[in-house]
Design an enzyme around this catalytic site. Structure first.
Site, PDB file in Angstrom:
ATOM      1  N   CYS A   2       1.472  -1.484   0.110  1.00 38.98           N
ATOM      2  CA  CYS A   2       0.268   0.179   0.002  1.00 38.98           C
ATOM      3  C   CYS A   2       0.577   0.814  -0.388  1.00 38.98           C
ATOM      4  O   CYS A   2       2.476   1.557  -0.150  1.00 38.98           O
ATOM      5  CB  CYS A   2      -1.135  -0.350   1.212  1.00 38.98           C
ATOM      6  SG  CYS A   2      -1.941  -1.292   1.190  1.00 38.98           S
ATOM      7  N   ARG A  50      -4.915   1.251  -1.171  1.00 44.99           N
ATOM      8  CA  ARG A  50      -4.729   0.423  -0.791  1.00 44.99           C
ATOM      9  C   ARG A  50      -4.902  -1.332  -2.071  1.00 44.99           C
ATOM     10  O   ARG A  50      -5.106  -0.462  -2.976  1.00 44.99           O
ATOM     11  CB  ARG A  50      -5.840  -0.176  -0.035  1.00 44.99           C
ATOM     12  CG  ARG A  50      -5.961  -1.603   0.271  1.00 44.99           C
ATOM     13  CD  ARG A  50      -7.080  -2.572   1.106  1.00 44.99           C
ATOM     14  NE  ARG A  50      -7.406  -4.466   1.985  1.00 44.99           N
ATOM     15  CZ  ARG A  50      -7.797  -4.987   1.722  1.00 44.99           C
ATOM     16  NH1 ARG A  50      -8.712  -4.237   1.877  1.00 44.99           N
ATOM     17  NH2 ARG A  50      -7.552  -5.936   2.441  1.00 44.99           N
ATOM     18  N   LEU A  51      -3.859  -1.837  -1.806  1.00 47.97           N
ATOM     19  CA  LEU A  51      -3.167  -2.787  -2.809  1.00 47.97           C
ATOM     20  C   LEU A  51      -3.878  -4.353  -1.935  1.00 47.97           C
ATOM     21  O   LEU A  51      -3.321  -4.468  -0.765  1.00 47.97           O
ATOM     22  CB  LEU A  51      -1.788  -3.011  -3.255  1.00 47.97           C
ATOM     23  CG  LEU A  51      -1.791  -4.060  -3.872  1.00 47.97           C
ATOM     24  CD1 LEU A  51      -2.247  -3.983  -5.790  1.00 47.97           C
ATOM     25  CD2 LEU A  51       0.324  -4.280  -4.747  1.00 47.97           C
ATOM     26  N   ASN A  75       1.707  -0.174   5.808  1.00 46.41           N
ATOM     27  CA  ASN A  75       1.794  -0.508   4.297  1.00 46.41           C
ATOM     28  C   ASN A  75       2.897  -1.212   4.248  1.00 46.41           C
ATOM     29  O   ASN A  75       4.103  -1.586   5.465  1.00 46.41           O
ATOM     30  CB  ASN A  75       2.824   0.747   3.573  1.00 46.41           C
ATOM     31  CG  ASN A  75       3.705   0.295   2.780  1.00 46.41           C
ATOM     32  OD1 ASN A  75       2.958  -0.582   1.637  1.00 46.41           O
ATOM     33  ND2 ASN A  75       4.550   0.801   2.005  1.00 46.41           N
ATOM     34  N   GLY A  76       2.609  -2.572   4.328  1.00 45.01           N
ATOM     35  CA  GLY A  76       3.902  -3.986   3.618  1.00 45.01           C
ATOM     36  C   GLY A  76       2.547  -5.243   4.129  1.00 45.01           C
ATOM     37  O   GLY A  76       1.903  -5.587   4.230  1.00 45.01           O
ATOM     38  N   ASP A 100      -3.653  -8.351   9.136  1.00 44.39           N
ATOM     39  CA  ASP A 100      -2.114  -7.962   9.237  1.00 44.39           C
ATOM     40  C   ASP A 100      -2.724  -6.940  10.161  1.00 44.39           C
ATOM     41  O   ASP A 100      -1.368  -7.132  11.555  1.00 44.39           O
ATOM     42  CB  ASP A 100      -0.969  -8.358   8.829  1.00 44.39           C
ATOM     43  CG  ASP A 100      -1.656  -8.291   7.437  1.00 44.39           C
ATOM     44  OD1 ASP A 100      -1.992  -7.224   6.811  1.00 44.39           O
ATOM     45  OD2 ASP A 100       0.406  -8.214   7.152  1.00 44.39           O
ATOM     46  N   ILE A 291      13.592 -11.503 -17.480  1.00 43.57           N
ATOM     47  CA  ILE A 291      13.521 -10.903 -18.574  1.00 43.57           C
ATOM     48  C   ILE A 291      14.368 -11.340 -19.251  1.00 43.57           C
ATOM     49  O   ILE A 291      16.025 -11.244 -18.594  1.00 43.57           O
ATOM     50  CB  ILE A 291      13.348  -9.257 -17.689  1.00 43.57           C
ATOM     51  CG1 ILE A 291      11.955  -8.816 -17.826  1.00 43.57           C
ATOM     52  CG2 ILE A 291      14.629  -8.443 -19.009  1.00 43.57           C
ATOM     53  CD1 ILE A 291      11.172  -8.355 -18.971  1.00 43.57           C
ATOM     54  N   SER A 363      11.276 -12.021  -4.677  1.00 44.15           N
ATOM     55  CA  SER A 363      12.716 -12.131  -5.355  1.00 44.15           C
ATOM     56  C   SER A 363      13.651 -12.724  -4.050  1.00 44.15           C
ATOM     57  O   SER A 363      13.819 -13.346  -3.058  1.00 44.15           O
ATOM     58  CB  SER A 363      12.849 -10.618  -5.188  1.00 44.15           C
ATOM     59  OG  SER A 363      12.859  -9.961  -3.541  1.00 44.15           O
TER      60      SER A 363
END
Length: 631
Positions: A2, A50-51, A75-76, A100, A291, A363
């Site tokens: 977010c 928000r995501l 955020n997180g 969370d 990529i 990642s």
């Protein structure tokens, strides 16, 4: 994932202008395309974009406790939130959502600031406590998630996930921080401890702020730090098994999501290890993406395909043209401050590709810092052995003179650049390492600065940040010092900034299992010979992954994302290189000597010298100046 923003009045509880808060929050719309929210009370305003990742229906923010005593914007992701929730429920707390976010609220309510020690995750959040009129602002241990803040003229502190949230507030002063200019040219990024704007600060990784109405702005308080001063006593085989166990746990905890999840796969050790452990745990094919480049010397997709086939992943790849510099303005917009790591371009492209199929991607970032995976770690470790054998009283004068007369060979691989090695050995370990990791040397910067900028800097040198970190590191040897400094400066300033901005630009949540703090603490205690051995770094990680990955993946030379910047400035970007000296925003600052900049461009374009990295720094600085200042 977010975006957060907020306003907090320190002096008196003035009303917060909801329009101003909305502008700050809306500037972060790319970070949270799934929704927005705001909450205000006398003296405070919290905003959120928000995501949606976990509890898609019930996790809207800002979120309050049942009695509205505490309100959070966050955020997180807290990876161990379910375990903490069980503990809090046993203590009598009742939850209304499955998010969370609510766990953070009640953890703070129960344990206060000590709740931070219980969280395993990536986060930046602000909690307003209405009982004592305090704003509790915190950032995760390693600095995966960013947080900017600044005082403004009405007596308030404003904050946000990105600098653009602060820029949306008209009260923010935009005076340049000239020391940050030198930092940027030294390292290629603006360090996490500073900002290009004089009044703006970044909450350091592993720190929190406790702001209270009626009291002056306090200094950040550290709640966690890396410690290299201790060593494991277990055998190498025992440590190998412990490492595998930690890796499995950290990867597994980051696979929790209520949306499609996948992974970046470069074909290198780190991303391949993450994918291998994901495949072992997952009941369905792991979604991976890579990529590739149309220039064979830069392309790793063959290795990525082998790993994808080995673990039967649902793999996608895309080829990027070697002249893919059309993203420059897009990147400048998303980074706000100048950022000269050329790998940001392919990182943006792989995030774009991932977002077509998933909302969360794992990642392989972090292993190089934790386990001495960079070539510079191996070189520094070798140089430290030489320093231990030859007294500084001899090394300084003798090797310094040899280095000064030895011909310069920037074109050669570093082991064959005797000039660089001799000059490094003539210095102390911290001084040698600081210059080795730098982009533009102090001498190189001095040659292009204007007389006025040199006077204003008054002898300030960006490398001093790294030297001080190494000298004061909780460490046993030079390799410890170098890794500690990288974790405090390079990791949050470059690596994590790059991944955060490029992933958030496309609404993708990136998670880094190799940055689990327990894994980092374990790695910091490894004996040196389990990190660097036989001229290679990450020894124990590679050894532990032999059960999953073939040797030609584990032990091949490290590549990473490379972009042909030098060629660009001799071709399609030659005009931009020349314009910097005479017509760009950079030329109007008065910070640089126009003739010196023109010579840098001409010497590079003619092929006399390779100034590609410096020109890239100057172009990105020019674009940031256009956005940040009226020049």
């Amino acid at each position: 994932m977010c975006g957060i923003a907020g306003i907090f009045h320190l002096e008196t509880a003035k009303p917060v202008d909801p329009t101003r808060l909305k502008k700050m929050t809306d500037s972060l719309g790319h970070r949270g395309p799934d929704g927005s929210g705001a909450w205000t009370a006398p003296g405070v305003g919290l905003g959120h974009r928000r995501l949606s990742i976990v509890d898609l229906e019930g996790g809207a923010q800002p979120m309050a406790t049942a009695d509205e005593a505490q309100i959070i914007t966050f955020n997180g992701m807290i990876y161990n939130f379910l375990e903490i929730r069980v503990e809090l429920e046993a203590l009598g707390h009742v939850f209304a959502t499955n998010s969370d976010t609510e766990v953070i609220l009640y953890a703070y309510r129960h344990w206060g600031v000590d709740c931070l020690k219980r969280f395993n995750g990536m986060f930046a959040f602000a909690i307003f406590d209405q009982r004592n009129k305090q704003l509790f602002v915190a950032r995760d241990r390693l600095g995966v998630k960013p947080l900017f803040y600044a005082p403004v003229s009405d007596g308030s502190i404003i904050f946000g996930s990105e600098l653009k949230a602060l820029l949306a507030n008209p009260l923010l002063r935009r005076d340049p921080n000239l020391r940050a200019v030198d930092d940027y040219l030294a390292f290629g990024y603006v360090p996490d401890q500073t900002s290009l704007l004089q009044d703006v600060k970044k909450l350091p990784a592993g720190h929190y702020l406790l702001l209270e109405q009626g009291k002056p702005e306090p200094a950040p308080i550290q709640y966690w730090d890396m410690d290299f001063s201790h060593r494991h006593n277990a055998s190498s085989s025992e440590l190998e098994e412990e490492l595998v166990s930690l890796l499995k746990e950290s990867v597994g905890s980051r696979m929790v999501a209520d949306v499609p999840l996948g992974a970046f796969l470069s074909g290198g050790v780190d991303s391949s290890a993450v994918v291998a452990l994901m495949a072992e745990r997952s009941r369905q094919a792991v979604k991976t993406c890579s990529i590739g480049f149309d220039q064979q010397s830069l392309d790793e997709t063959g290795y990525a395909k082998r790993i994808a086939k080995r673990f039967q992943t649902d793999h996608r790849e895309r080829t990027v043209a070697s002249d893919d510099f059309g993203l420059i303005d897009t990147l400048a917009d998303h980074f706000d401050e100048p950022f000269a790591d050329g790998s940001a371009l392919p990182t943006y492209r792989v995030c774009e590709l991932a977002r077509e199929n998933v909302t969360v991607a794992l990642s392989g970032d972090g292993a190089d810092e934790a386990m001495a995976g960079y070539r510079r770690h191996v070189f520094h470790h070798g140089e430290e052995r030489v320093r231990s054998l030859i007294p500084q009283s001899f090394r300084g004068p003798a090797l310094g003179w040899l280095g000064s007369v030895y011909p310069k060979a920037d074109w050669a691989p570093r082991p064959f650049r005797a000039k660089s090695t001799l000059l490094s050995l003539a210095r102390s370990g911290p001084e040698g390492y600081a210059e080795a990791v730098g982009v533009t040397t102090p001498t190189g910067r001095d040659a292009i600065y204007s007389t006025k900028l040199k006077s204003d800097l008054a002898g300030y040198c960006g490398e001093g940040r790294m030297i001080d970190l190494m000298k004061n590191a909780p460490a046993r040897d030079g390799l410890d010092q170098a890794q500690y400094a990288d974790m405090k400066l390079w990791l949050p300033g470059d690596i994590l900034t790059k991944v955060d901005r490029t992933s958030m630009a496309v609404g993708l949540e990136a998670r880094e299992p190799l940055l689990d703090y327990r894994l980092m603490e374990f790695a910091a205690k490894l004996p040196t010979n389990l990190r660097v051995r036989k001229g290679q770094g990450k020894y124990l990680l590679k050894k532990s992954m032999e059960r999953y990955l073939p040797d030609d993946i584990l032990y091949r030379p490290k590549m990473g994302f490379v972009t042909p910047i030098a060629q660009w400035f001799r071709g399609p970007l030659a005009g931009q290189a020349r314009d910097i000296a005479k017509s760009g925003a950079l030329s109007r600052t008065g910070w640089f000597d126009e003739k010196s900049l023109a010579k840098v461009a001409d010497d590079h374009i003619s092929g006399k010298f390779d100034h590609g990295r410096l020109l890239w720094q100057l172009v990105m600085l020019d674009k940031s100046i256009q956005r940040l200042f009226s020049v």
